[in-house]
Design an enzyme around this catalytic site. Structure first.
Site, PDB file in Angstrom:
ATOM      1  N   ASP A  97     -41.696 -44.071  -8.969  1.00  0.00           N
ATOM      2  CA  ASP A  97     -42.207 -45.317  -9.552  1.00  0.00           C
ATOM      3  C   ASP A  97     -41.056 -46.307  -9.655  1.00  0.00           C
ATOM      4  O   ASP A  97     -40.763 -46.848 -10.723  1.00  0.00           O
ATOM      5  CB  ASP A  97     -42.822 -45.048 -10.931  1.00  0.00           C
ATOM      6  CG  ASP A  97     -43.590 -46.252 -11.475  1.00  0.00           C
ATOM      7  OD1 ASP A  97     -43.933 -47.148 -10.671  1.00  0.00           O
ATOM      8  OD2 ASP A  97     -43.835 -46.307 -12.695  1.00  0.00           O
ATOM      9  N   ASP A 120     -37.848 -43.623 -16.745  1.00  0.00           N
ATOM     10  CA  ASP A 120     -39.161 -43.084 -16.353  1.00  0.00           C
ATOM     11  C   ASP A 120     -39.096 -42.220 -15.099  1.00  0.00           C
ATOM     12  O   ASP A 120     -39.731 -42.520 -14.085  1.00  0.00           O
ATOM     13  CB  ASP A 120     -40.161 -44.222 -16.156  1.00  0.00           C
ATOM     14  CG  ASP A 120     -40.515 -44.902 -17.469  1.00  0.00           C
ATOM     15  OD1 ASP A 120     -40.345 -44.272 -18.518  1.00  0.00           O
ATOM     16  OD2 ASP A 120     -40.960 -46.054 -17.430  1.00  0.00           O
TER      17      ASP A 120
END
Length: 411
Positions: free
Chosen positions: A341, A355
């Site tokens: 991501d 993340d």
């Protein structure tokens, strides 16, 4: 709920103090599950519930997804959504569980009143676990009213018990986390990006919970000594991850992509080049297409894809997107250690990577596609050029960029 897990020796489960199903006899249940050969809706649903009772959540989801593909009535569809919500709730994914329960309630109100009390009660208990006691109480009272009207004494009693245990249902923080955050921590969802699943606590820590937090903790520990700057882990206990605030804003917060000594595109390109240079033989996490397409299929089957969040030029349905991805799957993967991501909101000033819960061995274009889309949407074409220059790629494969951009629509 219709179709409760029972056999000739009696009930297979009971409810614990948190109003969750647990097996009466795990060994008997495991033996029963090992012999199961489901062939129809009822069989797949039953074995899915049994796998959930044993904590085999991936197996449970696979079986319930197969049941969902075989539903022939709205009532059956709703009951499987409730079962799926239970699986996600039991494994700690409260957000997905709530999505499924709310959908079940919404549909049951319109098309299946016979299962409405079940949907309402499950949503109520799920919200109680998350300390949303006002709405939880309203829902459980509604379930009690519905069941009183129906006159089923056993169901009435189960709802009364849930109401009595309401204030005891919020899930406490694990001891190490509670000790760090103190007796009265201040929680805030008002933060840059407002991404789901993370809260800013005491203006000092970022807190995540559930299977995604566990996955991120594993990957943070693995990445720590591999030349990538990461947020510091303040504490990890149970399924709760607490990260120290790095005191830096994300690259997405820049008013001007070129602001500072180095542009956003150049920072992203250099960081991604460093990440992709880590030998894949060292990486224990798998993000290859076999894995990700299976996850995408689950997202579609369970109705968890947010079509409203599709790119503006994408007018396909989630089912059509999945079909196209399967039909146009590349014949090989250019494997690297990929973030999964990789966008400007997930990189802080100072090239600190956030993340990393989806990190794993995957085609490099999984990261390249998202970075390019992010830079085009939020900055400009010059930043895309700077990104590829810093990454060291002069002739990107536009077909692969498009394929992996489309793949991300299902997540």
């Amino acid at each position: 709920m219709p179709g409760q897990a029972v056999d000739r020796d009696g009930p297979l489960y009971r409810f614990d103090d948190r109003e969750r199903m647990i097996p009466v006899d795990p060994q008997r249940l495991a033996a029963r599950l090992a012999k199961a050969e489901p062939v129809d809706f009822a069989g797949f649903r039953q074995t899915g519930i049994e796998a959930m009772l044993l904590g085999r959540y991936d197996q449970a989801l696979d079986l319930l997804d197969q049941a969902l593909e075989l539903v022939d009535t709205e009532e059956r569809r709703i009951t499987v959504w409730i079962n799926l919500g239970d699986v996600y709730r039991y494994q700690g994914d409260a957000a997905t569980a709530e999505t499924l329960y709310r959908r079940a309630v919404e549909h049951a109100r319109v098309a299946a009143p016979d299962v409405l009390s079940f949907a309402v009660q499950h949503l109520g208990k799920a919200l109680a676990e998350q300390d949303q006691l006002t709405e939880a109480h309203e829902l459980l009272r509604e379930a009690l009213d519905l069941r009183t009207a129906e006159g089923d004494s056993e169901l009435i009693e189960s709802t009364r018990v849930a109401l009595e245990r309401l204030t005891a249902l919020p899930i406490p923080l694990p001891p190490k986390v509670a000790a760090l955050l103190g007796a009265a921590p201040t929680w805030s969802d008002e933060h840059e990006g407002k991404s789901g699943g993370v809260a800013f606590v005491n203006e000092t820590y970022w807190v995540k919970r559930g299977p995604k937090a566990v996955a991120e903790h594993e990957r943070l520990n693995w990445l720590r000594d591999r030349g990538i700057r990461l947020p510091e882990i303040a504490v990890f206990d149970g399924d709760v991850l607490v990260l120290a605030d790095a005191g830096a804003s994300s690259l997405a917060a820049r008013a001007d992509a070129g602001q500072g000594a180095t542009s956003v595109g150049a920072i992203l390109g250099a960081l991604l080049r460093r990440l992709h240079s880590i030998p894949i033989a060292e990486c224990p996490f798998d993000g290859r297409l076999d894995v990700v397409l299976a996850q995408a299929r689950r997202q579609v089957i369970e109705g968890l894809v947010d079509q409203d969040d599709f790119d503006a030029d994408n007018d396909l349905s989630p089912e059509d997107v999945l079909a196209r991805l399967l039909a146009e799957r590349p014949d090989h993967e250019d494997l690297v250690v990929a973030h999964g991501d990789f966008t400007s909101p997930n990189v802080l000033e100072g090239a600190i990577l956030l993340d990393v819960g989806a990190l794993g061995v995957a085609d490099r274009y999984r990261d390249l596609a998202l970075a390019v889309r992010d830079l085009r949407d939020h900055f400009d074409a010059d930043e895309v050029t700077a990104f590829f220059a810093a990454y060291g790629l002069t002739e990107p494969d536009h077909g692969r960029l498009e394929y992996y951009r489309l793949l991300d629509e299902l997540f």
